[in-house]
Design a protein around this motif. Structure first.
Motif, PDB file in Angstrom:
ATOM      1  N   ALA A  20       0.886  -1.376   0.439  1.00 23.46           N
ATOM      2  CA  ALA A  20      -0.242   0.215   0.052  1.00 23.46           C
ATOM      3  C   ALA A  20       0.341   1.317   0.627  1.00 23.46           C
ATOM      4  O   ALA A  20       0.829   2.547  -0.550  1.00 23.46           O
ATOM      5  N   ARG A  21       1.408   1.889   0.972  1.00 22.60           N
ATOM      6  CA  ARG A  21       2.883   2.435   1.113  1.00 22.60           C
ATOM      7  C   ARG A  21       3.721   2.539  -0.776  1.00 22.60           C
ATOM      8  O   ARG A  21       3.206   3.510  -0.922  1.00 22.60           O
ATOM      9  N   ASP A  22       4.326   1.294  -0.613  1.00 20.39           N
ATOM     10  CA  ASP A  22       5.018   2.000  -2.451  1.00 20.39           C
ATOM     11  C   ASP A  22       4.171   1.927  -3.525  1.00 20.39           C
ATOM     12  O   ASP A  22       4.167   2.546  -4.387  1.00 20.39           O
ATOM     13  N   SER A  23       2.939   2.062  -3.228  1.00 22.29           N
ATOM     14  CA  SER A  23       1.961   2.162  -4.468  1.00 22.29           C
ATOM     15  C   SER A  23       1.474   3.779  -4.445  1.00 22.29           C
ATOM     16  O   SER A  23       1.273   4.307  -5.464  1.00 22.29           O
ATOM     17  N   ALA A  24       1.400   4.263  -2.917  1.00 19.41           N
ATOM     18  CA  ALA A  24       1.034   5.081  -2.950  1.00 19.41           C
ATOM     19  C   ALA A  24       2.125   5.854  -2.940  1.00 19.41           C
ATOM     20  O   ALA A  24       1.617   7.600  -4.018  1.00 19.41           O
ATOM     21  N   ARG A  25       3.142   6.320  -3.473  1.00 13.86           N
ATOM     22  CA  ARG A  25       4.503   6.493  -3.629  1.00 13.86           C
ATOM     23  C   ARG A  25       4.107   6.556  -5.096  1.00 13.86           C
ATOM     24  O   ARG A  25       4.703   7.830  -5.666  1.00 13.86           O
ATOM     25  N   HIS A  26       4.384   5.510  -5.468  1.00 17.67           N
ATOM     26  CA  HIS A  26       4.149   5.362  -6.940  1.00 17.67           C
ATOM     27  C   HIS A  26       3.092   6.561  -7.544  1.00 17.67           C
ATOM     28  O   HIS A  26       3.799   7.176  -8.876  1.00 17.67           O
ATOM     29  N   PHE A  27       2.310   6.638  -6.402  1.00 19.12           N
ATOM     30  CA  PHE A  27       0.853   7.226  -7.404  1.00 19.12           C
ATOM     31  C   PHE A  27       1.403   9.108  -7.254  1.00 19.12           C
ATOM     32  O   PHE A  27       1.409   9.592  -7.772  1.00 19.12           O
TER      33      PHE A  27
END
Length: 129
Positions: A20-27
């Motif tokens: 979830a954190r990595d997906s948020a950073r990518h976004f």
């Protein structure tokens, strides 16, 4: 307005929070104009806290939504538990937590807890962009 949604399950809680954190950073990395690195780290921290709480207290699965507005970032975690998070005294001895919800409330411009018609709740934090 840019949006992102990620389904998170508790089959691997630590891994799920990291996804979830990595997906948020990518976004966040794809936003124009880009965010200051300090702002992106605050958003990632709030994502970690809300997803951790949703997995731990909300029934083992959640959906994370991020929405970027011109002046703010909205982080929303949807889970299956209708009960609102509560402030509690942090446990400094046995490590059972108590820090997350208070921290989210300090970092966010605003927080809200909304019951969902389908059951459960959505916990939302609005952060300065």
């Amino acid at each position: 307005m840019d949006t992102m949604s990620v389904d998170v399950a508790t089959d691997r809680p630590a891994g799920s929070v990291a996804v979830a954190r990595d997906s948020a950073r990518h976004f966040l990395d794809g936003l124009v104009p880009s965010l200051a690195s300090e702002v992106a780290e605050i958003v990632a921290l709030v994502v970690s806290e809300l997803v951790t709480n949703a997995l731990r207290h909300g029934g083992g699965a959640c959906t994370l939504d991020l929405t970027a507005y011109p002046d703010s970032i909205e982080v929303a975690a949807h889970d299956h538990n209708p009960h609102a998070p509560r402030m509690r005294t942090p446990d400094l001895d046995s490590g059972t937590g108590g820090f997350g919800w208070a921290m989210v409330n300090r970092l966010a411009r605003a927080t809200a807890v909304t019951r969902r018609a389908s059951g459960g709740k959505t916990v939302t934090a609005l952060l300065a962009r």
